[in-house]
Design an enzyme around this catalytic site. Structure first.
Site, short mmCIF file in Angstrom:
data_model
loop_
_atom_site.label_atom_id
_atom_site.label_comp_id
_atom_site.label_asym_id
_atom_site.label_seq_id
_atom_site.Cartn_x
_atom_site.Cartn_y
_atom_site.Cartn_z
N ASN A 127 -17.40 -42.35 72.49
CA ASN A 127 -18.54 -41.58 71.95
C ASN A 127 -19.05 -40.55 72.95
O ASN A 127 -20.11 -39.97 72.75
CB ASN A 127 -19.68 -42.52 71.54
N ASP A 180 -23.27 -48.84 86.58
CA ASP A 180 -24.05 -49.60 85.60
C ASP A 180 -23.80 -51.09 85.68
O ASP A 180 -22.85 -51.55 86.33
CB ASP A 180 -23.75 -49.07 84.18
N GLU A 207 -25.68 -43.16 76.65
CA GLU A 207 -25.17 -43.03 75.30
C GLU A 207 -25.61 -41.69 74.70
O GLU A 207 -26.53 -41.05 75.23
CB GLU A 207 -25.69 -44.20 74.45
N HIS A 231 -19.92 -41.11 76.14
CA HIS A 231 -20.87 -41.56 77.18
C HIS A 231 -20.25 -41.52 78.57
O HIS A 231 -19.03 -41.60 78.73
CB HIS A 231 -21.46 -42.95 76.85
C1 F6R Z 1 -18.42 -48.30 83.02
C2 F6R Z 1 -18.67 -46.94 82.57
C3 F6R Z 1 -18.28 -46.51 81.19
C4 F6R Z 1 -16.76 -46.45 81.03
C5 F6R Z 1 -16.37 -46.02 79.63
C6 F6R Z 1 -14.87 -46.02 79.43
O1 F6R Z 1 -18.89 -48.48 84.34
O2 F6R Z 1 -19.21 -46.18 83.30
O3 F6R Z 1 -18.82 -45.25 80.94
O4 F6R Z 1 -16.23 -45.57 81.97
O5 F6R Z 1 -16.94 -46.86 78.68
O6 F6R Z 1 -14.40 -47.32 79.49
P1 F6R Z 1 -12.84 -47.63 79.45
O7 F6R Z 1 -12.29 -47.11 80.73
O8 F6R Z 1 -12.76 -49.13 79.36
O9 F6R Z 1 -12.30 -46.94 78.26
#
Ligand code: F6R
Length: 266
Positions: free
Chosen positions: A139, A67, A146, A141
């Site tokens: 959450n 992303d 989301e 995702h």
């Molecule tokens: C970012 C992504 C997100 C993160 C998720 C966890 O490329 O794909 O889904 O993996 O938000 O983020 P952290 O590791 O910062 O808790």
């Protein structure tokens, strides 16, 4: 799903690095799917260390990130392109031209939609993703899919959930523009990867990890879609695994698996 529970976040990173190195050393043109965020930083540090000690080369590999924020330039300090260059690409022998992050600097909708479609084509032309690395949001995702994202979704524009904006606030200064939109691979795109490896560490992930593994298949927990993937590994530290009802069973499965491989299971 294969559930692996390890003592610490560093063990999780080492396990993930073993899996990535195995792909790099066994495929002629390895294709990796990569994630940003706090969780995979330890993995990237481990991969850099292994590259520096000549255990692995990234020269033949192609990477696709999950992303990117919409509306900030690639060169912005908080763009995921900058994150990847800084935490991994500039410190290994990969060809920068073979590293793809969704192009999302523009705010023109048709350009973004075209970029999203082209991203899908690029993944297909590369032969598909051999191993997709994932983190999980509080959450549930994956990527920026989301809650309520369709399990069939493809790379597209996505509005971030309030909890995601809040969780990522820490990276932006108070007077800085923080994007609320992203271009993200879809859940359908992720499910097409040949294998997926989701890393989760820390107590804050315990509830979303439980919903992903033991909850119902539900768009309310996008990561639960991984229950549909035939080659999904979830690697957790003790804290992230702390809410799992069948924690002992998962550990027992791993023991049995080990014994089976060693021929000492009877
Ligand atoms: C970012 C992504 C997100 C993160 C998720 C966890 O490329 O794909 O889904 O993996 O938000 O983020 P952290 O590791 O910062 O808790």
């Amino acid at each position: 799903m294969r559930i692996i529970i390890l003592p610490t976040a560093q063990h999780v990173a080492n396990y993930a690095a073993d899996r990535v190195v195995d792909i790099l050393n066994t495929r002629s043109n390895p294709v990796l799917g990569l994630a940003t965020g706090s969780t995979p930083i330890a993995l990237y540090q481990e991969l850099i260390a292994r590259y520096q000690s000549s255990q692995v080369s990234f020269q033949q590999s192609v990477t696709f990130n999950l992303d990117e924020y919409i509306g900030i330039p690639d060169t912005h300090a908080q763009s995921y392109r900058t994150f990847m260059n800084h935490h991994l690409f500039e410190q290994i022998d990969i060809e920068l031209a073979n590293t793809y992050v969704p192009l999302a600097e523009t705010t023109n909708v048709s350009e973004l939609q075209r970029n999203a479609q082209e991203y899908e084509v690029k993944i297909q032309n590369a032969g598909g993703i051999d191993l997709q690395i994932l983190g999980i949001g509080v959450n549930g995702h994956i990527g920026f899919n989301e809650p309520t994202s369709s399990f069939a979704s493809r790379t597209r524009i996505k509005t971030l959930a309030e909890s995601t904006v809040e969780a990522n606030k820490r990276f932006f200064s108070d007077d800085e523009f923080q994007p609320h939109l992203a271009l993200t691979m879809g859940i359908g795109t992720i499910l097409e990867s040949k294998a997926v490896l989701l890393m989760a560490t820390g107590q804050s992930k315990a509830n979303s990890v439980k919903a992903m593994i033991e909850g119902p298949l539900s768009a309310m927990c996008p990561a639960s879609a991984l229950q549909l993937h035939a080659a999904a590994t979830i690697v957790l530290d003790e804290e992230a695994a702390s809410e799992l009802t069948l924690k002992d069973y998962y550990q027992w499965c791993e023991q049995k698996r080990q014994q089976l491989h060693e021929g000492s299971w009877v």
